[in-house]
Design a protein around this motif. Structure first.
Motif, PDB file in Angstrom:
ATOM      1  N   PHE A 110       0.827  -1.206   0.000  1.00 57.16           N
ATOM      2  CA  PHE A 110       0.000   0.000   0.000  1.00 57.16           C
ATOM      3  C   PHE A 110       0.862   1.258   0.000  1.00 57.16           C
ATOM      4  CE2 PHE A 110      -2.445   3.230   2.544  1.00 57.16           C
ATOM      5  CZ  PHE A 110      -3.260   3.625   1.490  1.00 57.16           C
ATOM      6  N   ILE A 111       1.876   1.295   0.850  1.00 54.01           N
ATOM      7  CA  ILE A 111       2.737   2.479   0.922  1.00 54.01           C
ATOM      8  C   ILE A 111       3.443   2.705  -0.411  1.00 54.01           C
ATOM      9  CG2 ILE A 111       4.768   3.487   2.049  1.00 54.01           C
ATOM     10  CD1 ILE A 111       2.177   3.490   3.755  1.00 54.01           C
ATOM     11  N   GLU A 112       3.920   1.644  -1.022  1.00 54.17           N
ATOM     12  CA  GLU A 112       4.603   1.780  -2.316  1.00 54.17           C
ATOM     13  C   GLU A 112       3.637   2.240  -3.400  1.00 54.17           C
ATOM     14  OE1 GLU A 112       6.625  -1.913  -2.951  1.00 54.17           O
ATOM     15  OE2 GLU A 112       7.983  -1.559  -1.259  1.00 54.17           O
ATOM     16  N   ARG A 113       2.393   1.778  -3.329  1.00 50.58           N
ATOM     17  CA  ARG A 113       1.386   2.227  -4.296  1.00 50.58           C
ATOM     18  C   ARG A 113       1.170   3.722  -4.179  1.00 50.58           C
ATOM     19  NH1 ARG A 113      -3.753   3.613  -5.033  1.00 50.58           N
ATOM     20  NH2 ARG A 113      -4.979   2.627  -6.657  1.00 50.58           N
ATOM     21  N   VAL A 114       0.994   4.197  -2.948  1.00 48.38           N
ATOM     22  CA  VAL A 114       0.770   5.626  -2.699  1.00 48.38           C
ATOM     23  C   VAL A 114       1.999   6.434  -3.099  1.00 48.38           C
ATOM     24  CG1 VAL A 114       0.427   7.329  -0.877  1.00 48.38           C
ATOM     25  CG2 VAL A 114      -0.949   5.256  -0.888  1.00 48.38           C
ATOM     26  N   ALA A 115       3.172   5.967  -2.685  1.00 50.48           N
ATOM     27  CA  ALA A 115       4.416   6.678  -3.006  1.00 50.48           C
ATOM     28  C   ALA A 115       4.638   6.757  -4.508  1.00 50.48           C
ATOM     29  CB  ALA A 115       5.600   5.989  -2.331  1.00 50.48           C
ATOM     30  N   SER A 116       4.333   5.686  -5.220  1.00 52.53           N
ATOM     31  CA  SER A 116       4.484   5.682  -6.687  1.00 52.53           C
ATOM     32  C   SER A 116       3.544   6.680  -7.335  1.00 52.53           C
ATOM     33  CB  SER A 116       4.212   4.283  -7.249  1.00 52.53           C
ATOM     34  OG  SER A 116       5.174   3.375  -6.794  1.00 52.53           O
ATOM     35  N   GLU A 117       2.320   6.763  -6.814  1.00 52.88           N
ATOM     36  CA  GLU A 117       1.359   7.742  -7.330  1.00 52.88           C
ATOM     37  C   GLU A 117       1.893   9.163  -7.138  1.00 52.88           C
ATOM     38  OE1 GLU A 117      -3.112   9.480  -6.407  1.00 52.88           O
ATOM     39  OE2 GLU A 117      -2.460   7.625  -5.428  1.00 52.88           O
ATOM     40  N   PHE A 118       2.424   9.445  -5.958  1.00 51.12           N
ATOM     41  CA  PHE A 118       2.973  10.771  -5.681  1.00 51.12           C
ATOM     42  C   PHE A 118       4.128  11.087  -6.626  1.00 51.12           C
ATOM     43  CE2 PHE A 118       1.804  10.555  -0.854  1.00 51.12           C
ATOM     44  CZ  PHE A 118       0.467  10.509  -1.193  1.00 51.12           C
ATOM     45  N   THR A 119       5.030  10.130  -6.798  1.00 49.59           N
ATOM     46  CA  THR A 119       6.207  10.347  -7.654  1.00 49.59           C
ATOM     47  C   THR A 119       5.801  10.545  -9.100  1.00 49.59           C
ATOM     48  OG1 THR A 119       7.598   9.051  -6.163  1.00 49.59           O
ATOM     49  CG2 THR A 119       8.406   9.358  -8.404  1.00 49.59           C
ATOM     50  N   ARG A 120       4.879   9.708  -9.594  1.00 44.32           N
ATOM     51  CA  ARG A 120       4.407   9.870 -10.976  1.00 44.32           C
ATOM     52  C   ARG A 120       3.828  11.253 -11.185  1.00 44.32           C
ATOM     53  NH1 ARG A 120       2.358   4.720 -10.412  1.00 44.32           N
ATOM     54  NH2 ARG A 120       0.282   5.544  -9.990  1.00 44.32           N
ATOM     55  N   GLU A 155       9.195   7.673   4.552  1.00 42.90           N
ATOM     56  CA  GLU A 155      10.510   8.330   4.571  1.00 42.90           C
ATOM     57  C   GLU A 155      11.436   7.926   3.406  1.00 42.90           C
ATOM     58  OE1 GLU A 155      14.256   9.270   7.560  1.00 42.90           O
ATOM     59  OE2 GLU A 155      12.530   8.142   8.308  1.00 42.90           O
ATOM     60  N   PRO A 156      11.555   6.637   3.068  1.00 43.44           N
ATOM     61  CA  PRO A 156      12.467   6.282   1.967  1.00 43.44           C
ATOM     62  C   PRO A 156      12.000   6.775   0.595  1.00 43.44           C
ATOM     63  CG  PRO A 156      11.826   4.338   3.255  1.00 43.44           C
ATOM     64  CD  PRO A 156      10.939   5.454   3.678  1.00 43.44           C
ATOM     65  N   HIS A 157      10.734   7.161   0.495  1.00 44.33           N
ATOM     66  CA  HIS A 157      10.157   7.513  -0.804  1.00 44.33           C
ATOM     67  C   HIS A 157      10.066   9.018  -1.048  1.00 44.33           C
ATOM     68  CE1 HIS A 157       8.896   3.305  -1.057  1.00 44.33           C
ATOM     69  NE2 HIS A 157       8.393   3.430   0.153  1.00 44.33           N
ATOM     70  N   LEU A 158      10.312   9.822  -0.012  1.00 43.47           N
ATOM     71  CA  LEU A 158      10.067  11.265  -0.114  1.00 43.47           C
ATOM     72  C   LEU A 158      11.236  11.975  -0.787  1.00 43.47           C
ATOM     73  CD1 LEU A 158       8.365  12.516   3.162  1.00 43.47           C
ATOM     74  CD2 LEU A 158       7.582  12.804   0.837  1.00 43.47           C
ATOM     75  N   ARG A 159      11.066  12.240  -2.086  1.00 41.53           N
ATOM     76  CA  ARG A 159      12.094  12.964  -2.836  1.00 41.53           C
ATOM     77  C   ARG A 159      11.437  13.830  -3.893  1.00 41.53           C
ATOM     78  NH1 ARG A 159      13.386   7.963  -3.520  1.00 41.53           N
ATOM     79  NH2 ARG A 159      14.739   6.972  -2.010  1.00 41.53           N
ATOM     80  N   GLY A 160      11.897  15.065  -4.002  1.00 41.15           N
ATOM     81  CA  GLY A 160      11.481  15.923  -5.104  1.00 41.15           C
ATOM     82  C   GLY A 160      10.180  16.671  -4.886  1.00 41.15           C
ATOM     83  N   TYR A 161       9.562  16.537  -3.723  1.00 41.29           N
ATOM     84  CA  TYR A 161       8.335  17.275  -3.420  1.00 41.29           C
ATOM     85  C   TYR A 161       8.182  17.399  -1.918  1.00 41.29           C
ATOM     86  CZ  TYR A 161       6.425  12.586  -2.560  1.00 41.29           C
ATOM     87  OH  TYR A 161       6.209  11.313  -2.095  1.00 41.29           O
ATOM     88  N   LYS A 162       7.270  18.264  -1.494  1.00 41.90           N
ATOM     89  CA  LYS A 162       6.972  18.415  -0.070  1.00 41.90           C
ATOM     90  C   LYS A 162       5.622  17.784   0.226  1.00 41.90           C
ATOM     91  CE  LYS A 162       9.746  22.435   0.985  1.00 41.90           C
ATOM     92  NZ  LYS A 162       9.803  23.841   1.342  1.00 41.90           N
ATOM     93  N   LEU A 163       5.598  17.001   1.267  1.00 37.56           N
ATOM     94  CA  LEU A 163       4.377  16.332   1.700  1.00 37.56           C
ATOM     95  C   LEU A 163       3.737  17.171   2.800  1.00 37.56           C
ATOM     96  CD1 LEU A 163       2.736  13.662   1.421  1.00 37.56           C
ATOM     97  CD2 LEU A 163       4.135  12.764   3.284  1.00 37.56           C
ATOM     98  N   ILE A 164       2.482  17.551   2.590  1.00 39.48           N
ATOM     99  CA  ILE A 164       1.744  18.336   3.588  1.00 39.48           C
ATOM    100  C   ILE A 164       0.600  17.466   4.109  1.00 39.48           C
ATOM    101  CG2 ILE A 164       0.582  20.515   4.114  1.00 39.48           C
ATOM    102  CD1 ILE A 164       3.357  20.989   2.913  1.00 39.48           C
ATOM    103  N   VAL A 165       0.688  17.090   5.366  1.00 37.04           N
ATOM    104  CA  VAL A 165      -0.346  16.273   6.010  1.00 37.04           C
ATOM    105  C   VAL A 165      -1.317  17.211   6.723  1.00 37.04           C
ATOM    106  CG1 VAL A 165      -0.766  14.621   7.870  1.00 37.04           C
ATOM    107  CG2 VAL A 165       1.126  14.244   6.270  1.00 37.04           C
ATOM    108  N   PHE A 166      -2.590  17.128   6.366  1.00 32.11           N
ATOM    109  CA  PHE A 166      -3.629  17.937   7.013  1.00 32.11           C
ATOM    110  C   PHE A 166      -4.269  17.089   8.105  1.00 32.11           C
ATOM    111  CE2 PHE A 166      -2.971  20.085   3.021  1.00 32.11           C
ATOM    112  CZ  PHE A 166      -3.044  21.418   3.388  1.00 32.11           C
ATOM    113  N   TYR A 167      -4.152  17.555   9.340  1.00 37.38           N
ATOM    114  CA  TYR A 167      -4.394  16.728  10.521  1.00 37.38           C
ATOM    115  C   TYR A 167      -5.480  17.327  11.414  1.00 37.38           C
ATOM    116  CZ  TYR A 167      -2.813  14.077  14.694  1.00 37.38           C
ATOM    117  OH  TYR A 167      -2.714  13.258  15.783  1.00 37.38           O
ATOM    118  N   PRO A 168      -6.600  16.629  11.593  1.00 40.91           N
ATOM    119  CA  PRO A 168      -7.676  17.142  12.452  1.00 40.91           C
ATOM    120  C   PRO A 168      -7.366  16.898  13.926  1.00 40.91           C
ATOM    121  CG  PRO A 168      -8.317  15.025  11.552  1.00 40.91           C
ATOM    122  CD  PRO A 168      -6.949  15.319  11.023  1.00 40.91           C
ATOM    123  N   GLY A 169      -6.788  17.882  14.579  1.00 38.54           N
ATOM    124  CA  GLY A 169      -6.401  17.682  15.971  1.00 38.54           C
ATOM    125  C   GLY A 169      -5.719  18.897  16.540  1.00 38.54           C
ATOM    126  N   THR A 170      -4.790  18.649  17.443  1.00 39.67           N
ATOM    127  CA  THR A 170      -4.071  19.738  18.107  1.00 39.67           C
ATOM    128  C   THR A 170      -2.578  19.434  18.126  1.00 39.67           C
ATOM    129  OG1 THR A 170      -4.374  18.685  20.272  1.00 39.67           O
ATOM    130  CG2 THR A 170      -6.014  20.334  19.604  1.00 39.67           C
TER     131      THR A 170
END
Length: 199
Positions: A110-120, A155-170
């Motif tokens: 699953f993580i590789e699927r998501v990471a591949s989508e982001f990279t593509r 972490e091993p997949h994050l290259r060439g872009y910034k990941l912004i996580v939108f988090y409902p909390g504090t």
């Protein structure tokens, strides 16, 4: 809502993927959980504002819960979607279903699927820059995948872009709490975008 996020993401200095505060180009933006519906309306508007010519960014928006459902629909077992099989067991074996969902949500596949989508997406030729990937849906995917676990696995997949996580909390004293109640229990390597905005 998200006007403060727009200001920082539209900043040319911040847009460069290599301009993260640390070597880990990920940020968490905290918003009040009771503003979830406002947030859902505001996120596409933020994307549209960033696409304007004077900014020139085309961010990807990913609902992590929807991505998991798609992953389970595409995986088959005996010629049938895995999601169908899981849902059939929901009433008679809820604990088994819970374990299965956790395992798949945190799986390499699953993580590789998501990471591949982001990279593509970020590497596709485009008239607009693709420096950002927005990820939301943490309330829906809880407790199968926590944002802290996701960031660790990404972490091993994050290259060439910034990941912004939108988090409902504090966020307080270096700790994120989902819905303002559930403590993370893990140290986030990602920076709190709210703190950067406030500085």
């Amino acid at each position: 809502m998200l006007d403060d996020v727009f200001e920082i993401l539209a900043d040319p200095g911040f847009q460069k993927p290599g301009s993260a505060l640390m070597s880990f180009p990920a940020y968490v933006y905290v918003y009040p959980p009771d503003q979830e519906y406002e947030f859902r309306e505001a996120l596409p508007r933020l994307q549209k504002r960033l696409r304007r010519t004077n900014v020139g960014q085309n961010p990807l928006i990913e609902n992590i819960y929807s991505a998991l459902l798609t992953h389970l629909e595409e995986k088959t077992l005996g010629g049938r979607p895995l999601l169908d099989r899981i849902l059939e067991q929901e009433d008679r074996a809820p604990e088994k279903v819970d374990r299965q969902l956790r395992r798949h949500a945190q799986s390499d596949a699953f993580i590789e699927r998501v990471a591949s989508e982001f990279t593509r997406f970020t590497e596709e030729e485009s008239e607009l820059n693709r420096s950002y990937v927005f990820v939301h849906g943490w309330g829906a995917i809880h407790p199968y995948l926590r944002s802290s676990t996701f960031l660790d696995l990404m972490e091993p997949h994050l290259r060439g872009y910034k990941l912004i996580v939108f988090y409902p909390g504090t966020y307080k004293d270096g700790k994120f709490r989902l819905f303002g109640r559930l403590a993370s229990g893990q140290v986030y390597r990602a920076s709190c975008l709210n703190e950067r905005i406030a500085s």
